[in-house]
Design a protein around this motif. Structure first.
Motif, PDB file in Angstrom:
ATOM      1  N   MET A   1      -8.813  11.378  -1.519  1.00  0.00           N
ATOM      2  CA  MET A   1      -7.547  11.612  -0.832  1.00  0.00           C
ATOM      3  C   MET A   1      -6.446  10.887  -1.592  1.00  0.00           C
ATOM      4  SD  MET A   1      -6.485  10.874   3.111  1.00  0.00           S
ATOM      5  CE  MET A   1      -7.041  12.420   3.762  1.00  0.00           C
ATOM      6  N   ASN A   2      -5.302  11.528  -1.710  1.00  0.00           N
ATOM      7  CA  ASN A   2      -4.170  10.983  -2.448  1.00  0.00           C
ATOM      8  C   ASN A   2      -3.189  10.320  -1.471  1.00  0.00           C
ATOM      9  OD1 ASN A   2      -1.761  10.608  -3.859  1.00  0.00           O
ATOM     10  ND2 ASN A   2      -2.079  12.421  -5.113  1.00  0.00           N
ATOM     11  N   VAL A   3      -2.938   9.024  -1.670  1.00  0.00           N
ATOM     12  CA  VAL A   3      -2.056   8.288  -0.763  1.00  0.00           C
ATOM     13  C   VAL A   3      -0.631   8.831  -0.810  1.00  0.00           C
ATOM     14  CG1 VAL A   3      -1.395   6.419  -2.327  1.00  0.00           C
ATOM     15  CG2 VAL A   3      -1.524   5.988   0.126  1.00  0.00           C
ATOM     16  N   ASP A   4      -0.196   9.343  -1.968  1.00  0.00           N
ATOM     17  CA  ASP A   4       1.157   9.898  -2.059  1.00  0.00           C
ATOM     18  C   ASP A   4       1.323  11.120  -1.161  1.00  0.00           C
ATOM     19  OD1 ASP A   4       2.119   7.972  -3.801  1.00  0.00           O
ATOM     20  OD2 ASP A   4       1.485   9.089  -5.582  1.00  0.00           O
ATOM     21  N   ASN A   5       0.277  11.932  -1.047  1.00  0.00           N
ATOM     22  CA  ASN A   5       0.338  13.096  -0.157  1.00  0.00           C
ATOM     23  C   ASN A   5       0.481  12.663   1.302  1.00  0.00           C
ATOM     24  OD1 ASN A   5       0.111  14.876  -2.273  1.00  0.00           O
ATOM     25  ND2 ASN A   5      -2.085  15.180  -2.023  1.00  0.00           N
ATOM     26  N   VAL A   6      -0.256  11.641   1.681  1.00  0.00           N
ATOM     27  CA  VAL A   6      -0.186  11.138   3.055  1.00  0.00           C
ATOM     28  C   VAL A   6       1.204  10.554   3.314  1.00  0.00           C
ATOM     29  CG1 VAL A   6      -1.115   9.476   4.702  1.00  0.00           C
ATOM     30  CG2 VAL A   6      -2.659  10.729   3.190  1.00  0.00           C
ATOM     31  N   LYS A   7       1.726   9.775   2.373  1.00  0.00           N
ATOM     32  CA  LYS A   7       3.067   9.206   2.529  1.00  0.00           C
ATOM     33  C   LYS A   7       4.112  10.308   2.655  1.00  0.00           C
ATOM     34  CE  LYS A   7       4.108   6.016  -0.469  1.00  0.00           C
ATOM     35  NZ  LYS A   7       4.137   5.135  -1.669  1.00  0.00           N
ATOM     36  N   SER A   8       3.958  11.363   1.868  1.00  0.00           N
ATOM     37  CA  SER A   8       4.896  12.481   1.928  1.00  0.00           C
ATOM     38  C   SER A   8       4.866  13.141   3.301  1.00  0.00           C
ATOM     39  CB  SER A   8       4.557  13.498   0.838  1.00  0.00           C
ATOM     40  OG  SER A   8       5.391  14.623   0.931  1.00  0.00           O
ATOM     41  N   GLN A   9       3.694  13.335   3.850  1.00  0.00           N
ATOM     42  CA  GLN A   9       3.571  13.946   5.177  1.00  0.00           C
ATOM     43  C   GLN A   9       4.170  13.046   6.255  1.00  0.00           C
ATOM     44  OE1 GLN A   9       2.601  17.071   5.955  1.00  0.00           O
ATOM     45  NE2 GLN A   9       2.566  17.318   3.744  1.00  0.00           N
ATOM     46  N   MET A  10       3.979  11.741   6.120  1.00  0.00           N
ATOM     47  CA  MET A  10       4.560  10.805   7.093  1.00  0.00           C
ATOM     48  C   MET A  10       6.087  10.868   7.040  1.00  0.00           C
ATOM     49  SD  MET A  10       1.932   7.623   6.571  1.00  0.00           S
ATOM     50  CE  MET A  10       2.547   6.545   7.839  1.00  0.00           C
ATOM     51  N   ARG A  11       6.658  10.925   5.830  1.00  0.00           N
ATOM     52  CA  ARG A  11       8.117  11.005   5.678  1.00  0.00           C
ATOM     53  C   ARG A  11       8.655  12.292   6.296  1.00  0.00           C
ATOM     54  NH1 ARG A  11       7.234   9.920   0.278  1.00  0.00           N
ATOM     55  NH2 ARG A  11       7.219   7.726  -0.106  1.00  0.00           N
ATOM     56  N   LYS A  12       7.972  13.405   6.032  1.00  0.00           N
ATOM     57  CA  LYS A  12       8.406  14.688   6.586  1.00  0.00           C
ATOM     58  C   LYS A  12       8.403  14.642   8.103  1.00  0.00           C
ATOM     59  CE  LYS A  12       6.895  17.642   2.802  1.00  0.00           C
ATOM     60  NZ  LYS A  12       5.918  18.668   2.384  1.00  0.00           N
TER      61      LYS A  12
END
Length: 108
Positions: A1-12
């Protein structure tokens, strides 16, 4: 799992809430909204912001007015509608509940 993808979803997920919080304080035009979000370290590009503003306007949560500018063409200033103010209050309750849940889990 990519932490940047999770961070992006949290920001959205919180972008709509943050925009509404900014517009609750004062009407603003898109460039000003982007600048304030960048100041808060929530990086947003115009290609993300404009569709979101349009959706919020279509949902009658935002309105706008054209204001003449001394430095170019008129600017579209967005503001919360009465319905938007009510929706923001509901989001604030949800945000507090979510924060409490995360804090509870993190501190156990």
């Amino acid at each position: 799992m990519n932490v940047d993808n999770v961070k992006s979803q949290m920001r959205k997920g919180m972008l709509e809430y943050c925009i509404m919080l900014l517009l609750h304080k004062e009407p603003a035009y898109a460039s000003d909204i982007i600048s304030k979000l960048k100041d808060a370290r929530l990086i947003v590009v115009e290609g993300t912001l404009y569709p979101l503003l349009t959706r919020l306007k279509n949902d009658d949560l935002l309105g706008y007015e054209w204001v003449e500018s001394t430095q170019g063409p008129p600017r579209k200033y967005y503001r919360l509608t009465d319905k938007g103010e009510l929706f923001l209050r509901e989001l604030e309750v949800s945000w507090k509940e979510l924060n409490e849940t995360v804090d509870h889990i993190a501190n156990r």
